[in-house]
Scaffold this active site. Structure first.
Site, short mmCIF file in Angstrom:
data_model
loop_
_atom_site.label_atom_id
_atom_site.label_comp_id
_atom_site.label_asym_id
_atom_site.label_seq_id
_atom_site.Cartn_x
_atom_site.Cartn_y
_atom_site.Cartn_z
N ASP A 13 35.38 -20.37 -13.31
CA ASP A 13 37.10 -20.14 -13.56
C ASP A 13 37.47 -21.67 -13.98
O ASP A 13 38.49 -22.15 -13.74
CB ASP A 13 37.60 -19.91 -12.12
N GLY A 15 38.01 -22.14 -17.01
CA GLY A 15 38.82 -21.87 -18.35
C GLY A 15 38.04 -21.80 -19.32
O GLY A 15 38.32 -21.94 -20.57
N LYS A 16 36.90 -21.23 -19.23
CA LYS A 16 36.07 -20.84 -20.30
C LYS A 16 36.55 -19.87 -21.28
O LYS A 16 36.49 -19.95 -22.41
CB LYS A 16 34.51 -20.18 -19.86
N GLY A 40 35.70 -13.14 -15.09
CA GLY A 40 37.33 -12.76 -15.58
C GLY A 40 37.77 -14.19 -16.34
O GLY A 40 37.83 -14.88 -15.87
N HIS A 41 37.75 -13.99 -17.40
CA HIS A 41 38.06 -15.06 -18.48
C HIS A 41 39.26 -14.59 -19.12
O HIS A 41 39.59 -13.75 -19.78
CB HIS A 41 36.83 -14.83 -19.51
N THR A 42 40.32 -15.75 -18.84
CA THR A 42 41.61 -15.32 -19.13
C THR A 42 41.90 -16.04 -20.66
O THR A 42 41.59 -17.27 -20.66
CB THR A 42 42.38 -15.88 -17.96
N GLN A 224 30.64 -17.50 -14.96
CA GLN A 224 30.25 -18.03 -14.29
C GLN A 224 30.25 -19.50 -14.11
O GLN A 224 30.84 -19.96 -15.24
CB GLN A 224 28.92 -17.55 -13.23
N THR A 239 25.58 -16.46 -7.79
CA THR A 239 25.25 -15.14 -8.53
C THR A 239 23.83 -14.97 -8.83
O THR A 239 22.84 -15.71 -8.69
CB THR A 239 26.12 -15.22 -9.80
N ALA A 299 40.61 -14.17 -11.12
CA ALA A 299 41.06 -12.98 -12.32
C ALA A 299 40.36 -11.74 -12.22
O ALA A 299 40.58 -11.05 -12.86
CB ALA A 299 40.59 -13.81 -13.66
N PRO A 304 42.35 -15.63 -3.46
CA PRO A 304 42.77 -17.07 -3.56
C PRO A 304 41.49 -17.90 -3.53
O PRO A 304 40.57 -17.52 -2.95
CB PRO A 304 43.61 -17.54 -2.09
N LEU A 332 44.27 -30.33 -16.81
CA LEU A 332 44.78 -31.83 -16.33
C LEU A 332 46.18 -31.44 -15.83
O LEU A 332 46.48 -32.40 -15.14
CB LEU A 332 44.58 -32.46 -17.67
N ASP A 333 46.88 -30.86 -16.60
CA ASP A 333 48.28 -30.60 -16.39
C ASP A 333 48.57 -30.44 -14.79
O ASP A 333 49.45 -30.74 -14.11
CB ASP A 333 49.07 -29.51 -17.23
N SER A 413 42.47 -29.87 -22.05
CA SER A 413 43.53 -28.82 -22.08
C SER A 413 44.40 -29.00 -21.01
O SER A 413 44.36 -29.48 -20.01
CB SER A 413 42.69 -27.30 -21.63
P1 GDP Z 1 37.30 -18.54 -16.78
O1 GDP Z 1 36.76 -17.65 -16.13
O2 GDP Z 1 36.46 -20.10 -17.03
O3 GDP Z 1 37.48 -18.32 -18.03
O4 GDP Z 1 38.64 -19.08 -16.16
P2 GDP Z 1 39.67 -18.18 -15.39
O5 GDP Z 1 40.49 -17.47 -16.66
O6 GDP Z 1 39.14 -17.32 -14.54
O7 GDP Z 1 40.69 -19.12 -14.97
C1 GDP Z 1 41.23 -20.24 -15.28
C2 GDP Z 1 42.61 -20.07 -15.22
O8 GDP Z 1 43.53 -21.30 -15.72
C3 GDP Z 1 43.29 -19.08 -16.24
O9 GDP Z 1 44.51 -18.30 -15.50
C4 GDP Z 1 43.73 -19.89 -17.36
O10 GDP Z 1 44.73 -18.95 -17.98
C5 GDP Z 1 44.42 -21.01 -16.85
N1 GDP Z 1 44.12 -22.16 -17.75
C6 GDP Z 1 43.11 -22.30 -18.41
N2 GDP Z 1 43.20 -23.72 -19.20
C7 GDP Z 1 44.22 -24.39 -18.45
C8 GDP Z 1 45.11 -25.52 -18.20
O11 GDP Z 1 44.46 -26.26 -19.10
N3 GDP Z 1 46.11 -25.64 -17.79
C9 GDP Z 1 46.56 -24.59 -16.89
N4 GDP Z 1 47.81 -24.69 -16.22
N5 GDP Z 1 45.83 -23.42 -16.71
C10 GDP Z 1 45.00 -23.11 -17.82
P1 IMO Z 2 33.96 -16.33 -14.10
O1 IMO Z 2 32.99 -16.12 -15.40
C1 IMO Z 2 34.20 -17.67 -10.17
C2 IMO Z 2 31.14 -15.87 -7.27
C3 IMO Z 2 31.53 -14.79 -6.51
C4 IMO Z 2 30.56 -15.23 -5.26
C5 IMO Z 2 29.27 -15.38 -6.04
C6 IMO Z 2 28.52 -14.15 -6.19
O2 IMO Z 2 35.07 -15.83 -14.20
O3 IMO Z 2 33.86 -17.84 -14.10
P2 IMO Z 2 28.52 -11.72 -7.58
O4 IMO Z 2 29.57 -10.88 -7.73
O5 IMO Z 2 28.10 -12.61 -8.81
O6 IMO Z 2 27.41 -11.43 -7.03
O7 IMO Z 2 29.25 -13.14 -6.43
O8 IMO Z 2 29.61 -15.76 -7.33
N1 IMO Z 2 31.50 -15.48 -8.88
C7 IMO Z 2 32.35 -15.97 -9.38
N2 IMO Z 2 33.20 -17.17 -9.33
N3 IMO Z 2 34.14 -17.17 -11.32
C8 IMO Z 2 33.18 -16.11 -11.75
O9 IMO Z 2 33.29 -15.82 -12.77
C9 IMO Z 2 32.34 -15.42 -10.83
N4 IMO Z 2 31.61 -14.45 -10.83
C10 IMO Z 2 30.89 -14.68 -9.45
O10 IMO Z 2 32.95 -15.19 -5.89
O11 IMO Z 2 31.01 -16.23 -4.51
MG MG Z 3 37.29 -16.35 -14.14
#
Ligand code: GDP
Ligand code: IMO
Ligand code: MG
Length: 433
Positions: A13, A15-16, A40-42, A224, A239, A299, A304, A332-333, A413
């Site tokens: 999570d 911000g990939k 969950g990539h947003t 991940q 994972t 995502a 939480p 960073l924001d 970012s």
């Molecule tokens: P990922 O799994 O690595 O793709 O990350 P997620 O999408 O799970 O979580 C990143 C969250 O941070 C998402 O809600 C993005 O929209 C948000 N995000 C990404 N870059 C930034 C940033 O620079 N600032 C803020 N405030 N939000 C960001």
């Molecule tokens: P992205 O790609 C954050 C965590 C789970 C748990 C552990 C094992 O969005 O960054 P799993 O379902 O993979 O067997 O769970 O890994 N986990 C993640 N945490 N971002 C993810 O993906 C994750 N994918 C799995 O919360 O701790």
């Molecule tokens: Mg994610």
């Protein structure tokens, strides 16, 4: 013939999704190499927000081909849902999304076994996403998995499913006392997928290697994060795949010699979903603030996220394992407005201080972080176009990260949207000056 890998440097999570979407206009192919719908990539642009779980984050760039590699565990129900959603948004998917015939499938029994196992672990539960990831990789390595190619042959699929479900039902019944699955209902559901999935299935390794020979640029999208890697992460709270750089080669079938760049995505602080050690976790008002301002809720599961200060000991470790050539610093924001910002520079353990990251969970759960305190800033930074536009304290923070780890920063970012990014000529923070 370059491959660039984008890797989460922490616990996921980071911000990939945003960064991969952004970099997609510079490449020909975006390929996922591991994980599954646990990701969950947003991606945000305009007022729209999309979350992708399986389809690579380059799909919203018309000229880009997206690949789901052999290293991914594919939930056919989830991927078909996602394809439908993308189509409804007006994007063509057929011809632009290729799924490896060798990818293993997630089946309903994987989710059922995972749920039973997590429940049985009780306090020792991993806190998985419940997407069947662990049991699917277990079957892959036990050589009892069902692959995408098997979906295309109804007779083979029927037979494999029957054998697999009977075995899983025995496990569910005798070990976990859990409800068994209906063999025939699953077979009927899954044989229907053959025609739906067929247009996407191919030998993606051959496709990718030919593309490299033609000089095409591949962006490999990690899911991940490095600290969730089954070998290099905080085992067993990890994972079941390899988000780290090596996973790219085995998960796509591209040669290591093709990899030119390994970008570490670094959130400006740390988060973790699920259980397991997290030395810099904050249980106070600052942790709450990071969660609130950073919208730190999963995502995929909506849980939480646990929040804490940036852990540079851990980051230096993941930079070593992944050979990060440069960092993209995200969110960073979210730090704006804090009076002071702490970064962990050492761990204290058994009365001694160390900069070594002890991935073994017994030690890591007992270390105490030693912090360096840096000044915060109050100015809104979301519109910054160049590093020089950032307040001096923000520049100093970035410089500290690069200096400590020895890795340059090539992107910063400052918000979730594409345009809220400093990159290109706007940024190059050197590790050594
Ligand atoms: P990922 O799994 O690595 O793709 O990350 P997620 O999408 O799970 O979580 C990143 C969250 O941070 C998402 O809600 C993005 O929209 C948000 N995000 C990404 N870059 C930034 C940033 O620079 N600032 C803020 N405030 N939000 C960001
Ligand atoms: P992205 O790609 C954050 C965590 C789970 C748990 C552990 C094992 O969005 O960054 P799993 O379902 O993979 O067997 O769970 O890994 N986990 C993640 N945490 N971002 C993810 O993906 C994750 N994918 C799995 O919360 O701790
Ligand atoms: Mg994610």
């Amino acid at each position: 013939m370059p491959v660039t890998i984008v890797i989460g440097s922490q616990w996921g999570d980071e911000g990939k999704g945003k960064i991969v979407d952004l970099l997609s206009d510079q490449v020909d192919i975006v390929a996922r190499y591991q994980g599954g719908a646990n990701a969950g990539h947003t991606i945000c642009w305009g007022d729209e927000t999309f979350v992708l779980h399986l389809v690579p984050s380059g799909i919203f760039h018309e000229g880009v081909t997206c690949v789901i590699g052999n290293g991914v565990v594919l939930d056919p129900v989830a991927v078909l849902d996602e394809i439908r959603m993308i189509r409804e948004l007006g994007y063509e998917v057929e011809g632009r999304l290729l799924i490896s015939h060798n990818a293993h499938l997630i089946m309903p029994y994987h989710k059922r076994i995972e749920a039973a196992r997590e429940q049985a672990r009780d306090a020792g539960a991993i806190g998985t996403t419940g997407r069947g990831i662990g049991p699917a990789y277990v079957d892959k390595f036990a050589r009892t998995g069902i692959r995408v190619v098997d979906l295309l042959d109804r007779d083979v699929l029927r037979e494999k499913l029957r054998v697999a479900i009977e075995e899983k039902n025995a496990i569910l019944r005798s070990i976990y006392g859990a409800e068994e699955l209906d063999v025939e209902a699953i077979i009927e559901e899954y044989v229907e997928f053959d025609q739906l999935i067929d247009p996407y299935v191919t030998d993606t390794t051959e496709y990718l290697c030919h593309a490299l020979q033609e000089g095409k640029h591949i962006l490999a999208e990690g899911a991940q994060g490095a600290l969730l890697d089954v070998d290099f992460g905080t085992y067993p709270f990890v994972t079941s795949s390899h988000p780290t750089a090596g996973g790219c080669c085995t998960g796509l079938g591209v040669p290591p010699t093709a990899v030119r760049r390994s970008i570490g995505i670094v959130k400006a602080y740390c988060t973790r979903v699920g259980n397991g050690p997290f030395p810099t976790e904050l249980h106070d008002e600052t942790g709450e603030r990071l969660r609130r301002v950073g919208h730190e809720f999963g995502a995929t599961t909506g849980r939480p996220r646990r929040c804490g200060w940036l852990d540079l000991v851990a980051l230096r470790y993941t930079s070593m394992v992944n050979g990060f050539t440069d960092y993209a610093i995200t969110k960073l924001d979210v730090l704006t407005g804090l009076d002071e910002i702490k970064v962990c520079v050492r761990y204290r353990y058994d009365g001694k201080e160390t900069t070594r990251f002890p991935a073994e969970v017994q030690t890591l759960s007992r270390v105490e972080p030693v912090y360096e305190s840096l000044p915060g800033w109050k100015e809104d930074i979301t519109g910054a176009e160049r590093v020089e536009d950032l307040p001096a304290a923000a520049q100093r923070y970035l410089q500290f990260i690069a200096g400590y780890t020895g890795v340059d920063i090539s992107l910063v970012s400052t918000g979730p949207k594409r345009e809220q990014t400093i990159h290109g000529a706007g940024v190059r923070i050197r590790a050594a000056v």
